[in-house]
Design a protein around this motif. Structure first.
Motif, PDB file in Angstrom:
ATOM      1  N   VAL A 268      44.479 -21.091 -21.845  1.00 27.70           N
ATOM      2  CA  VAL A 268      45.119 -19.935 -21.522  1.00 27.70           C
ATOM      3  C   VAL A 268      46.531 -19.767 -22.019  1.00 27.70           C
ATOM      4  O   VAL A 268      46.895 -18.649 -22.609  1.00 27.70           O
ATOM      5  CB  VAL A 268      45.322 -19.621 -19.867  1.00 27.70           C
ATOM      6  N   ARG A 269      47.228 -20.942 -22.301  1.00 28.09           N
ATOM      7  CA  ARG A 269      48.353 -20.818 -23.079  1.00 28.09           C
ATOM      8  C   ARG A 269      48.190 -20.633 -24.537  1.00 28.09           C
ATOM      9  O   ARG A 269      49.096 -19.867 -25.072  1.00 28.09           O
ATOM     10  CB  ARG A 269      49.297 -22.358 -22.768  1.00 28.09           C
ATOM     11  N   TRP A 270      47.197 -21.008 -24.752  1.00 28.53           N
ATOM     12  CA  TRP A 270      46.932 -20.767 -26.445  1.00 28.53           C
ATOM     13  C   TRP A 270      46.688 -19.468 -26.641  1.00 28.53           C
ATOM     14  O   TRP A 270      47.283 -18.653 -27.513  1.00 28.53           O
ATOM     15  CB  TRP A 270      45.678 -21.674 -26.810  1.00 28.53           C
ATOM     16  N   GLY A 271      45.966 -18.713 -25.837  1.00 26.53           N
ATOM     17  CA  GLY A 271      45.753 -17.297 -25.701  1.00 26.53           C
ATOM     18  C   GLY A 271      46.930 -16.298 -25.545  1.00 26.53           C
ATOM     19  O   GLY A 271      47.020 -15.411 -26.293  1.00 26.53           O
ATOM     20  N   LEU A 272      47.879 -16.859 -24.767  1.00 22.47           N
ATOM     21  CA  LEU A 272      49.079 -16.315 -24.662  1.00 22.47           C
ATOM     22  C   LEU A 272      49.790 -16.424 -25.771  1.00 22.47           C
ATOM     23  O   LEU A 272      50.548 -15.437 -26.415  1.00 22.47           O
ATOM     24  CB  LEU A 272      49.827 -16.924 -23.396  1.00 22.47           C
ATOM     25  N   ARG A 273      49.918 -17.491 -26.443  1.00 21.72           N
ATOM     26  CA  ARG A 273      50.650 -17.498 -27.841  1.00 21.72           C
ATOM     27  C   ARG A 273      50.170 -16.849 -28.738  1.00 21.72           C
ATOM     28  O   ARG A 273      51.030 -15.920 -29.436  1.00 21.72           O
ATOM     29  CB  ARG A 273      50.507 -19.090 -27.952  1.00 21.72           C
ATOM     30  N   ILE A 274      48.744 -16.943 -28.864  1.00 23.19           N
ATOM     31  CA  ILE A 274      48.109 -15.816 -29.925  1.00 23.19           C
ATOM     32  C   ILE A 274      48.630 -14.392 -29.724  1.00 23.19           C
ATOM     33  O   ILE A 274      48.939 -13.773 -30.575  1.00 23.19           O
ATOM     34  CB  ILE A 274      46.637 -16.072 -30.095  1.00 23.19           C
ATOM     35  N   GLY A 275      48.452 -13.968 -28.485  1.00 24.74           N
ATOM     36  CA  GLY A 275      48.343 -12.708 -28.052  1.00 24.74           C
ATOM     37  C   GLY A 275      49.953 -12.173 -28.300  1.00 24.74           C
ATOM     38  O   GLY A 275      50.099 -11.032 -28.718  1.00 24.74           O
ATOM     39  N   LEU A 276      50.748 -13.023 -27.907  1.00 23.03           N
ATOM     40  CA  LEU A 276      52.272 -12.511 -27.962  1.00 23.03           C
ATOM     41  C   LEU A 276      52.758 -12.543 -29.377  1.00 23.03           C
ATOM     42  O   LEU A 276      53.680 -11.619 -29.918  1.00 23.03           O
ATOM     43  CB  LEU A 276      53.162 -13.581 -27.220  1.00 23.03           C
ATOM     44  N   ASN A 277      52.170 -13.262 -30.127  1.00 21.57           N
ATOM     45  CA  ASN A 277      52.479 -13.377 -31.629  1.00 21.57           C
ATOM     46  C   ASN A 277      52.120 -12.070 -32.382  1.00 21.57           C
ATOM     47  O   ASN A 277      52.733 -11.337 -33.212  1.00 21.57           O
ATOM     48  CB  ASN A 277      52.223 -14.573 -32.423  1.00 21.57           C
ATOM     49  N   ALA A 278      50.780 -11.582 -31.952  1.00 24.18           N
ATOM     50  CA  ALA A 278      50.154 -10.511 -32.484  1.00 24.18           C
ATOM     51  C   ALA A 278      50.920  -9.250 -31.849  1.00 24.18           C
ATOM     52  O   ALA A 278      51.259  -8.627 -32.812  1.00 24.18           O
ATOM     53  CB  ALA A 278      48.612 -10.582 -32.215  1.00 24.18           C
ATOM     54  N   ARG A 279      51.417  -9.139 -30.728  1.00 24.98           N
ATOM     55  CA  ARG A 279      52.023  -8.157 -30.110  1.00 24.98           C
ATOM     56  C   ARG A 279      53.716  -8.011 -31.017  1.00 24.98           C
ATOM     57  O   ARG A 279      54.159  -6.984 -31.334  1.00 24.98           O
ATOM     58  CB  ARG A 279      52.483  -8.361 -28.720  1.00 24.98           C
ATOM     59  N   TYR A 280      54.143  -9.288 -31.146  1.00 31.26           N
ATOM     60  CA  TYR A 280      55.459  -9.269 -31.868  1.00 31.26           C
ATOM     61  C   TYR A 280      55.460  -8.617 -33.320  1.00 31.26           C
ATOM     62  O   TYR A 280      56.197  -8.063 -33.832  1.00 31.26           O
ATOM     63  CB  TYR A 280      56.093 -10.580 -32.014  1.00 31.26           C
ATOM     64  N   ARG A 281      54.408  -9.008 -34.244  1.00 35.16           N
ATOM     65  CA  ARG A 281      54.157  -8.822 -35.243  1.00 35.16           C
ATOM     66  C   ARG A 281      53.923  -7.192 -35.260  1.00 35.16           C
ATOM     67  O   ARG A 281      54.463  -6.419 -36.449  1.00 35.16           O
ATOM     68  CB  ARG A 281      53.119  -9.480 -36.133  1.00 35.16           C
ATOM     69  N   LEU A 282      53.119  -6.735 -34.061  1.00 37.44           N
ATOM     70  CA  LEU A 282      52.761  -5.265 -34.490  1.00 37.44           C
ATOM     71  C   LEU A 282      54.108  -4.437 -34.057  1.00 37.44           C
ATOM     72  O   LEU A 282      54.441  -3.324 -34.755  1.00 37.44           O
ATOM     73  CB  LEU A 282      51.842  -5.131 -33.187  1.00 37.44           C
ATOM     74  N   LEU A 283      54.797  -5.007 -33.119  1.00 38.55           N
ATOM     75  CA  LEU A 283      56.214  -4.033 -32.970  1.00 38.55           C
ATOM     76  C   LEU A 283      57.139  -4.053 -33.993  1.00 38.55           C
ATOM     77  O   LEU A 283      57.907  -3.232 -34.161  1.00 38.55           O
ATOM     78  CB  LEU A 283      56.715  -4.572 -31.389  1.00 38.55           C
ATOM     79  N   ARG A 284      57.233  -5.215 -34.575  1.00 43.64           N
ATOM     80  CA  ARG A 284      58.005  -5.548 -35.666  1.00 43.64           C
ATOM     81  C   ARG A 284      57.702  -4.430 -36.836  1.00 43.64           C
ATOM     82  O   ARG A 284      58.491  -3.710 -37.515  1.00 43.64           O
ATOM     83  CB  ARG A 284      58.181  -6.943 -36.278  1.00 43.64           C
ATOM     84  N   ARG A 285      56.434  -4.177 -37.187  1.00 37.94           N
ATOM     85  CA  ARG A 285      55.964  -3.369 -38.237  1.00 37.94           C
ATOM     86  C   ARG A 285      56.238  -2.044 -37.886  1.00 37.94           C
ATOM     87  O   ARG A 285      56.596  -1.029 -38.467  1.00 37.94           O
ATOM     88  CB  ARG A 285      54.328  -3.629 -38.495  1.00 37.94           C
ATOM     89  N   ARG A 286      56.166  -1.570 -36.434  1.00 36.62           N
ATOM     90  CA  ARG A 286      56.461  -0.122 -36.038  1.00 36.62           C
ATOM     91  C   ARG A 286      58.030   0.104 -36.317  1.00 36.62           C
ATOM     92  O   ARG A 286      58.324   0.981 -36.631  1.00 36.62           O
ATOM     93  CB  ARG A 286      56.103  -0.122 -34.612  1.00 36.62           C
ATOM     94  N   ALA A 287      58.799  -0.948 -35.953  1.00 34.99           N
ATOM     95  CA  ALA A 287      60.261  -0.930 -36.051  1.00 34.99           C
ATOM     96  C   ALA A 287      60.716  -0.626 -37.411  1.00 34.99           C
ATOM     97  O   ALA A 287      61.719   0.022 -37.707  1.00 34.99           O
ATOM     98  CB  ALA A 287      60.755  -2.077 -35.212  1.00 34.99           C
ATOM     99  N   THR A 288      59.990  -1.422 -38.200  1.00 38.29           N
ATOM    100  CA  THR A 288      60.507  -1.123 -39.929  1.00 38.29           C
ATOM    101  C   THR A 288      59.843  -0.040 -40.589  1.00 38.29           C
ATOM    102  O   THR A 288      60.095   0.219 -41.571  1.00 38.29           O
ATOM    103  CB  THR A 288      60.260  -2.425 -40.260  1.00 38.29           C
ATOM    104  N   ARG A 289      58.853   0.491 -39.956  1.00 33.98           N
ATOM    105  CA  ARG A 289      58.107   1.567 -40.545  1.00 33.98           C
ATOM    106  C   ARG A 289      59.242   2.808 -40.833  1.00 33.98           C
ATOM    107  O   ARG A 289      59.795   3.362 -39.976  1.00 33.98           O
ATOM    108  CB  ARG A 289      56.930   2.197 -39.659  1.00 33.98           C
ATOM    109  N   PRO A 290      58.995   3.364 -41.922  1.00 31.79           N
ATOM    110  CA  PRO A 290      59.952   4.265 -42.349  1.00 31.79           C
ATOM    111  C   PRO A 290      59.676   5.721 -41.812  1.00 31.79           C
ATOM    112  O   PRO A 290      58.324   5.805 -41.358  1.00 31.79           O
ATOM    113  CB  PRO A 290      59.926   4.492 -43.938  1.00 31.79           C
TER     114      PRO A 290
END
Length: 290
Positions: A268-290
């Motif tokens: 479960v903790r591994w899944g959380l780590r993977i999911g949160l990292n994916a969410r972070y990358r998605l939100l970061r891309r959205r924030a830097t999108r022109p």
């Protein structure tokens, strides 16, 4: 409220390039200071410390100039550790909060009325006067994941509503799983028995974790709407939004991995780590999108 009661109360706040906000905050605490309230500021490395020194001096506050940025909980731990032993209650507050008349007295009265209360939080108002959900349930895997996935695209989703206690009456006193670290009064003996904040949380979730640990230790967290403060916004983090986005996801994982720490929950903790990292990358891309 009797004067002697505030002589056993201190305010601890943390600054980071928030001179204007802390000046207004201290101004809102001035009447309580006249009744014995003491104030300590832990500064995490503000650029204009000279002005901060002036503000602290003019507002009769003690300033701790930290050598490095310890984060919110870490800085508060240092500030609280240095308080006079007679201080029994500590108002932990962001510098961008304004205390309404009688708020501190009401919080103190609530703690004094029940020795089982470890922390009590006021009604927190946004700058537009609407209530902020400052007393919430502890995030579980179900509510945490649902809130993380849908809060931005579907704000009224059932997981976020449950987490924020959206159906709770903001004018009714109640127990809560945790209280917002933007402003809460803690019993010093309870706080110190837990070792204070977990300073492994640089920013975010340190208040959730504190509420969780208080509850586990047998203390209650109480929401008190008769005490009111206004929270004007997160000024110290807006200039470092990407860093704070990372800190938020790191802290979310730290909290959930502490809560669900059994060996058999490792997948479960591994899944959380993977999911949160994916969410972070998605939100970061959205924030830097022109």
């Amino acid at each position: 409220m009797a004067t002697h009661k505030l002589e056993h109360v201190a305010v601890a706040t943390v600054t980071y390039n928030s001179n204007d906000q802390v000046d207004a905050f201290l101004a809102s605490a001035a009447d309580d200071q006249r009744h014995g309230l003491s104030v300590v500021i832990a500064d995490n490395g503000s650029v204009d410390r000279e002005r901060l020194r002036t503000i602290a001096s003019e507002r009769s506050a003690r300033l701790l100039e930290l050598d490095s940025n310890l984060g919110y909980g870490g800085a508060l731990n240092v500030a609280i550790a240095g308080l006079d032993p007679q201080i029994g209650f500590i108002l932990i507050s962001n510098p961008d909060v304004e205390l309404r008349s009688g708020a501190v007295a009401a919080l103190v009265e609530a703690l004094e009325s029940d020795e089982g209360i470890g922390a009590v939080g006021p009604k927190v108002l946004n700058a537009d006067g609407t209530p902020y959900p400052s007393a919430r349930t502890l995030p579980s895997l179900r509510t945490g994941v649902g809130h993380a996935l849908f809060s931005r695209v579907w704000p009224a989703n059932p997981w976020s509503r449950r987490y924020r206690l959206a159906t709770a009456d903001p004018d009714v006193r109640r127990e809560a799983g945790w209280l917002s670290g933007s402003c809460l009064l803690v019993r010093r003996s309870a706080f110190e028995s837990l070792g204070g904040f977990d300073d492994g949380f640089f920013m975010y979730f340190e208040d959730v974790d504190l509420g969780y640990r208080l509850g586990k230790a047998g203390w209650t967290n109480v929401y008190l709407p008769t005490a009111t403060v206004m929270h004007t916004g997160a000024h110290s983090t807006t200039s470092e939004s990407e860093r704070m986005l990372q800190a938020h996801h790191d802290s979310a994982y730290r909290y959930l991995s502490k809560k669900y720490d059994a060996p058999y929950l490792a997948p479960v903790r591994w899944g959380l780590r993977i999911g949160l990292n994916a969410r972070y990358r998605l939100l970061r891309r959205r924030a830097t999108r022109p």
